[in-house]
Design an enzyme around this catalytic site. Sequence first.
Site, PDB file in Angstrom:
ATOM      1  N   LYS A 259       2.311 -10.173  -3.974  1.00 29.35           N
ATOM      2  CA  LYS A 259       3.214  -9.068  -3.643  1.00 29.35           C
ATOM      3  C   LYS A 259       4.667  -9.562  -3.555  1.00 29.35           C
ATOM      4  CE  LYS A 259      -0.575  -6.826  -1.153  1.00 29.35           C
ATOM      5  NZ  LYS A 259      -1.280  -6.724   0.141  1.00 29.35           N
TER       6      LYS A 259
ATOM      7  N   GLY B 111      -5.990   0.557   2.335  1.00 27.54           N
ATOM      8  CA  GLY B 111      -6.823   1.700   2.711  1.00 27.54           C
ATOM      9  C   GLY B 111      -6.803   2.762   1.645  1.00 27.54           C
TER      10      GLY B 111
ATOM     11  N   GLY C 207       0.803  -1.236   0.000  1.00 28.02           N
ATOM     12  CA  GLY C 207       0.000   0.000   0.000  1.00 28.02           C
ATOM     13  C   GLY C 207       0.825   1.270   0.000  1.00 28.02           C
TER      14      GLY C 207
END
Length: 436
Positions: free
Chosen positions: A205, A302, A134
């Site tokens: 990832k 987020g 993120g």
Amino acid sequence: MKEIGVGLLGFGTVGAGVVEGLQRNGDLIADRCGVRIVLRKIADLDLERDRGVTVDRSILTTDASAVIADPSIDIIIELIGGVGIARDLVIEALKAGKPVVTANKKLLAEYGAELFALADENKVDLKFEASVAGGIPIILALRDGLVANHIPNVYGILNGTCNYILTRMEAEGLPFDEVLQEAQDAGYAEAEPSLDIDGHDAAHKACLLASLAYGFPVPLDAVYVEGIRDISGEDVDYAAGLGYRIKLLAIIKKRGTKVSVRVHPTLVPDGHMIASVNGVFNAVMVSGDIVDDTLYYGKGAGRLPTASAVISDVAAVAQQVSTESSVHLPAFIPEGGNHELQNIEDVECRYYLRFSLMDKPGVIGRVAQVLGDHGISIASLVQPSQQKDDYVPVIMTTHGAREASCNQALKSIEAMSDIVGAKTIRYRIEDFEDPS
Ligand code: HSE
């Protein structure tokens, strides 16, 4: 100031975060980059839903291809997700010679070889900072900040949902199912959580981090994956008693020419910094042969943290476009030398083993004999004084052993049905030892 036009495909949570980030800090970004990023079009199938940001309705469209074709748009942001329409549109944009910024790790882990080749062919960038951890600028760190280094190790807590669940299980002594339900109720975990809890999101990832570290597209099927679904409170407690915490850890290592990439529950020493990464936070520890150990910590998901990473990529591309720079570097730059992807069977590590054994004379001796026959040396042994029927838990940690030897030993031990009551629980231990 020169303006660079941007088109956003996908007006979901992160898309709205990008809009908010550009609205809030657009002047600051323009001052820092010497170029103004102007969001010219947003494509989404739903043009009505309230996203908590105000945009001029005239820039909204359901036609993503028209956004790509729009001559006033220089950069495409793909935030649709998935590998269907998102893949088609990324291909369309790259073929149109437009740089693409994406947060889509699944797309890149599964189709990266094809998409990055297409980007190279068309001499445009395909950037993906937001796809790993993120808001943590780990791609930038690996590509630029650590450009002087060969990378022997990367360790990552790359999935916030799993880290939240494990943290809660440990802190509250709650079982996995209960914490998962709580995480779903709080909106941390998806209604269909398998991508996260079975380790696949972290594997996507890890695949990208390994590809960056060593400069070639690591195939997703070379990444060994185990999730956290079966972790019990018992093992969390026993691990704690031994001075460890259980984390879903991505481990990327290069030793000689051998590269191993794996994601699995891992016992990490309680005192290590990685062990203190709690809740939904992510962390990545990268060791370089020049810099030594470095650690990056932050929010791995987020709306705004992910938007921060997307905007960072957009800003970098905007500066390039504005200077009409013809420099295009491949996403993964080979570091030279040979690389051989290592199968998990050949990986060597320490193990935590919890046996369920009859409590009678000679049983430990028989188990220890099998381990010894496979070259596995016991480092510690505990038999907690609790009893379940006729069987007792016996917890061992081992010194380093090959995975294949451990598998064979456990198979032989499980075949001893006169003394073994249940399948042995096995987790790997990572002590973060210096490779030199
Ligand atoms: N679902 C991911 C997580 C975030 O829980 O960390 C998006 O990659």
